[in-house]
Design an enzyme around this catalytic site. Sequence first.
Site, PDB file in Angstrom:
ATOM      1  N   GLY A  61      -5.050  -2.551   0.316  1.00 12.70           N
ATOM      2  CA  GLY A  61      -5.043  -2.219   1.741  1.00 12.70           C
ATOM      3  C   GLY A  61      -4.660  -0.779   1.989  1.00 12.70           C
ATOM      4  N   SER A  79      -6.546   1.887   2.853  1.00 12.62           N
ATOM      5  CA  SER A  79      -7.475   2.729   3.609  1.00 12.62           C
ATOM      6  C   SER A  79      -6.905   3.213   4.927  1.00 12.62           C
ATOM      7  CB  SER A  79      -8.783   1.961   3.878  1.00 12.62           C
ATOM      8  OG  SER A  79      -8.541   0.803   4.663  1.00 12.62           O
ATOM      9  N   TYR A  89       1.621 -15.557  10.374  1.00  8.22           N
ATOM     10  CA  TYR A  89       2.037 -14.322   9.697  1.00  8.22           C
ATOM     11  C   TYR A  89       3.447 -14.470   9.124  1.00  8.22           C
ATOM     12  CZ  TYR A  89       2.541  -9.228   9.102  1.00  8.22           C
ATOM     13  OH  TYR A  89       2.722  -7.966   8.591  1.00  8.22           O
ATOM     14  N   ILE A 142       6.610  -0.773  12.895  1.00  8.35           N
ATOM     15  CA  ILE A 142       6.159   0.519  12.387  1.00  8.35           C
ATOM     16  C   ILE A 142       4.964   0.984  13.220  1.00  8.35           C
ATOM     17  CG2 ILE A 142       5.367   1.768  10.350  1.00  8.35           C
ATOM     18  CD1 ILE A 142       8.182   0.542  10.067  1.00  8.35           C
TER      19      ILE A 142
END
Length: 241
Positions: A9, A11, A153, A186
Amino acid sequence: MNKQILVTGASKGIGQAIAIRLAREGYTLVIHYHQDEAGGLATLDAVQQSGAAGRLLRFNQQERKECKEVLENDCATHGPYWGVVLNGGIIRDNAFPAMLDEEWDGVIQTNLGGAYNVLRPIMMDMIAARRGGRIVAISSVSGIIGTRGQTNYSAAKAGIIGMMKALALEVAKRGITVNCVAPGIIATAMTNHLSLQNVLNMIPMQRVGTAEEVAAAVAFLCSEEAGYITRQVLSVNGGLI
């Protein structure tokens, strides 16, 4: 010693920041992406601009057979990885009573199942290399305390913690450390939907974190100085918990 680290992940967002920070530390970066080729190329360019070597790998971490083929071929060509950062994941938020089966399955299969699909094909090569190594999984504050609207999640990220703690026990004598970094809120595209004021009211430091601050924690856990740290969860959350 050529220390190659795979970052999934990578990118965009946190994964991109991790790859760039690790490149600055002198590692060779294996940059994974699934659909965002332009982002993967941007990460690769930043890695190379820092003077480090890097290459791209494309696969869907939900697809076990695809992961196995791509990763085994890459290791056969370039040698075993010294480190892995499991960052790839998705969110599909919804209140539990309204949650769709595909929202549950997609998050569990990508975030938790994907960690298995990535690690399983490469672990024996890491062990057989007999040179230690580092595994860092990106969990979340949601996996520690749970978050409203994120039962899927939260379950996946809590599962990551349990998985890494168990794996740490299995590979500790091989000199491979296994840890988690658990970010709080974040500033990335994944948190753009949040109400900033509501967020700040929850955080003692009164600001959101940056991807670079998460990357710094990962870089430390990949360093030689962290060689005696394993089976731990390092929270980067501004005092949220």
